[in-house]
Motif scaffolding. Structure first.
Motif, PDB file in Angstrom:
ATOM      1  N   GLY A  53       0.798  -1.220   0.000  1.00  0.00           N
ATOM      2  CA  GLY A  53       0.000   0.000   0.000  1.00  0.00           C
ATOM      3  C   GLY A  53       0.825   1.260   0.000  1.00  0.00           C
ATOM      4  O   GLY A  53       0.464   2.255  -0.640  1.00  0.00           O
ATOM      5  N   SER A  54       1.965   1.237   0.706  1.00  0.00           N
ATOM      6  CA  SER A  54       2.790   2.441   0.748  1.00  0.00           C
ATOM      7  C   SER A  54       3.355   2.755  -0.630  1.00  0.00           C
ATOM      8  O   SER A  54       3.532   3.915  -0.992  1.00  0.00           O
ATOM      9  N   LEU A  55       3.628   1.715  -1.413  1.00  0.00           N
ATOM     10  CA  LEU A  55       4.102   1.946  -2.775  1.00  0.00           C
ATOM     11  C   LEU A  55       3.002   2.572  -3.620  1.00  0.00           C
ATOM     12  O   LEU A  55       3.264   3.457  -4.437  1.00  0.00           O
ATOM     13  N   SER A  56       1.763   2.122  -3.403  1.00  0.00           N
ATOM     14  CA  SER A  56       0.629   2.708  -4.131  1.00  0.00           C
ATOM     15  C   SER A  56       0.513   4.197  -3.835  1.00  0.00           C
ATOM     16  O   SER A  56       0.227   5.006  -4.723  1.00  0.00           O
ATOM     17  N   ALA A  57       0.733   4.574  -2.577  1.00  0.00           N
ATOM     18  CA  ALA A  57       0.669   5.986  -2.209  1.00  0.00           C
ATOM     19  C   ALA A  57       1.775   6.784  -2.910  1.00  0.00           C
ATOM     20  O   ALA A  57       1.558   7.919  -3.351  1.00  0.00           O
ATOM     21  N   ILE A  58       2.964   6.191  -3.034  1.00  0.00           N
ATOM     22  CA  ILE A  58       4.072   6.848  -3.727  1.00  0.00           C
ATOM     23  C   ILE A  58       3.739   7.042  -5.198  1.00  0.00           C
ATOM     24  O   ILE A  58       3.941   8.124  -5.766  1.00  0.00           O
ATOM     25  N   LEU A  59       3.202   6.008  -5.815  1.00  0.00           N
ATOM     26  CA  LEU A  59       2.865   6.100  -7.241  1.00  0.00           C
ATOM     27  C   LEU A  59       1.763   7.133  -7.474  1.00  0.00           C
ATOM     28  O   LEU A  59       1.795   7.874  -8.464  1.00  0.00           O
ATOM     29  N   ALA A  60       0.803   7.195  -6.555  1.00  0.00           N
ATOM     30  CA  ALA A  60      -0.274   8.184  -6.690  1.00  0.00           C
ATOM     31  C   ALA A  60       0.270   9.600  -6.541  1.00  0.00           C
ATOM     32  O   ALA A  60      -0.110  10.507  -7.294  1.00  0.00           O
ATOM     33  N   ALA A  61       1.175   9.796  -5.572  1.00  0.00           N
ATOM     34  CA  ALA A  61       1.761  11.128  -5.370  1.00  0.00           C
ATOM     35  C   ALA A  61       2.615  11.531  -6.569  1.00  0.00           C
ATOM     36  O   ALA A  61       2.615  12.693  -6.986  1.00  0.00           O
ATOM     37  N   ALA A  62       3.351  10.572  -7.135  1.00  0.00           N
ATOM     38  CA  ALA A  62       4.156  10.866  -8.322  1.00  0.00           C
ATOM     39  C   ALA A  62       3.261  11.261  -9.490  1.00  0.00           C
ATOM     40  O   ALA A  62       3.565  12.204 -10.234  1.00  0.00           O
ATOM     41  N   LYS A  63       2.152  10.560  -9.657  1.00  0.00           N
ATOM     42  CA  LYS A  63       1.223  10.890 -10.741  1.00  0.00           C
ATOM     43  C   LYS A  63       0.644  12.283 -10.553  1.00  0.00           C
ATOM     44  O   LYS A  63       0.539  13.064 -11.511  1.00  0.00           O
ATOM     45  N   ASP A  64       0.279  12.628  -9.307  1.00  0.00           N
ATOM     46  CA  ASP A  64      -0.289  13.952  -9.025  1.00  0.00           C
ATOM     47  C   ASP A  64       0.698  15.067  -9.386  1.00  0.00           C
ATOM     48  O   ASP A  64       0.283  16.143  -9.836  1.00  0.00           O
ATOM     49  N   ARG A  65       1.980  14.825  -9.165  1.00  0.00           N
ATOM     50  CA  ARG A  65       2.992  15.857  -9.421  1.00  0.00           C
ATOM     51  C   ARG A  65       3.606  15.758 -10.814  1.00  0.00           C
ATOM     52  O   ARG A  65       4.460  16.565 -11.174  1.00  0.00           O
ATOM     53  N   GLY A  66       3.198  14.757 -11.571  1.00  0.00           N
ATOM     54  CA  GLY A  66       3.754  14.594 -12.909  1.00  0.00           C
ATOM     55  C   GLY A  66       5.187  14.119 -12.912  1.00  0.00           C
ATOM     56  O   GLY A  66       5.950  14.419 -13.846  1.00  0.00           O
ATOM     57  N   VAL A  67       5.579  13.363 -11.894  1.00  0.00           N
ATOM     58  CA  VAL A  67       6.945  12.849 -11.787  1.00  0.00           C
ATOM     59  C   VAL A  67       7.026  11.494 -12.489  1.00  0.00           C
ATOM     60  O   VAL A  67       6.252  10.593 -12.169  1.00  0.00           O
ATOM     61  N   PRO A  68       7.923  11.325 -13.430  1.00  0.00           N
ATOM     62  CA  PRO A  68       8.026  10.034 -14.123  1.00  0.00           C
ATOM     63  C   PRO A  68       8.475   8.919 -13.184  1.00  0.00           C
ATOM     64  O   PRO A  68       9.285   9.142 -12.271  1.00  0.00           O
ATOM     65  N   VAL A  69       7.946   7.733 -13.424  1.00  0.00           N
ATOM     66  CA  VAL A  69       8.280   6.554 -12.620  1.00  0.00           C
ATOM     67  C   VAL A  69       8.913   5.514 -13.539  1.00  0.00           C
ATOM     68  O   VAL A  69       8.368   5.195 -14.605  1.00  0.00           O
ATOM     69  N   GLN A  70      10.073   5.019 -13.158  1.00  0.00           N
ATOM     70  CA  GLN A  70      10.762   3.977 -13.907  1.00  0.00           C
ATOM     71  C   GLN A  70      10.847   2.716 -13.070  1.00  0.00           C
ATOM     72  O   GLN A  70      10.808   2.776 -11.831  1.00  0.00           O
TER      73      GLN A  70
END
Length: 267
Positions: A53-70
């Motif tokens: 779940g904590s990873l899901s929160a990180i991915l959601a926050a990255a999406k909100d800020r437009g930060v690319p995820v690799q």
């Protein structure tokens, strides 16, 4: 790796990511970086086997800020984090706007009038992350022009350093060189006097004159200044001691040095 078009046009090699970003690892520190509006997060890298779940929160926050995820292998994430036990399968590259290679700073200084003062610190094999973080916080608060953190011999700016600095490490004026000795040699070549803090010095940091352009070197918590750095010094200065006290913790010595430099600048 192909060089950037800018590098090919100018002949200047691209700046290393290690001189541009602070790599934050661990799920809580990464989420804190993503939710801090003062920080610019360049990218997130997650291990391909990371879950929870904590990873899901990180991915959601990255999406909100437009930060690319690799994504990368778990081993690759550990290598990039530089810590095999606490990365928790995720890291973030955070932009450090005042961090740069030492030659960049010296080139900028060379464009200023010759009587423009500068005050720098150099960390020589200071190995405790807590001390590094506290030095960065104090130096930034005192308006020191730069703190030379060599790439070898001093801890990377990691969550322990960031915590000790109370987050100031992200905006501290960090200068990078391969080693403390190499950095000291570059400073001297640029006309900056390099003085080591040593208890046996005959010159007092608080009483005697100091050069207008000076770098003060802080040595290892146990062994003091290294032989390699001593060979590059213009001299040594001492913090006066009373009451039978032989020395100060390196972070405390840095605080005295930083505010003495500030006092002289404002006198």
């Amino acid at each position: 790796m192909a060089r950037s078009s800018h590098a090919m046009l100018t002949g200047v090699p691209p700046r290393s990511p290690k001189d541009t970003f602070i790599t934050v690892y661990g799920r809580k520190p990464v989420l804190e970086a993503l939710t801090d509006p003062r920080l610019i997060v360049d990218k997130i890298i997650t291990a391909d086997n990371a879950r929870g779940g904590s990873l899901s929160a990180i991915l959601a926050a990255a999406k909100d800020r437009g930060v690319p995820v690799q994504q990368a292998t778990a081993h690759r994430v550990k290598v990039l984090a530089g810590n095999g036990h606490h990365d928790q399968g995720v890291l973030a590259d955070v932009v450090a706007p005042k961090m740069r290679p030492l030659p960049d700073y010296l080139e900028e200084l060379a464009q200023l009038p010759g009587d423009t003062p500068c005050a720098l610190l150099v960390l020589d094999a200071v190995t405790n992350p807590g001390n590094v973080g506290m030095v960065l916080r104090t130096a930034t608060a005192a308006g020191i022009d730069g703190v030379l953190l060599p790439r070898r011999g001093v801890p990377a700016i990691d969550p322990l350093v960031i915590k000790a600095s109370a987050g100031v490490a992200f905006r501290a004026p960090v200068l990078r060189a391969a080693t403390a000795a190499e950095g000291c040699a570059q400073l001297r070549a640029a006309g900056i006097r390099v003085l080591g803090l040593a208890g046996d010095a005959s010159v007092s940091l608080l009483r005697d004159p100091l050069p207008e352009r000076v770098a003060l070197v802080l040595g290892n918590e146990t062994d003091g200044l290294s032989d390699a750095v001593r060979a590059e010094l213009d001299g040594t200065v001492a913090i006066p001691m009373r009451g039978g006290v032989e020395s100060l913790n390196v972070a405390s010595a840095a605080a005295v040095a930083c505010y003495e430099l500030l006092r002289r600048r404002e006198a």
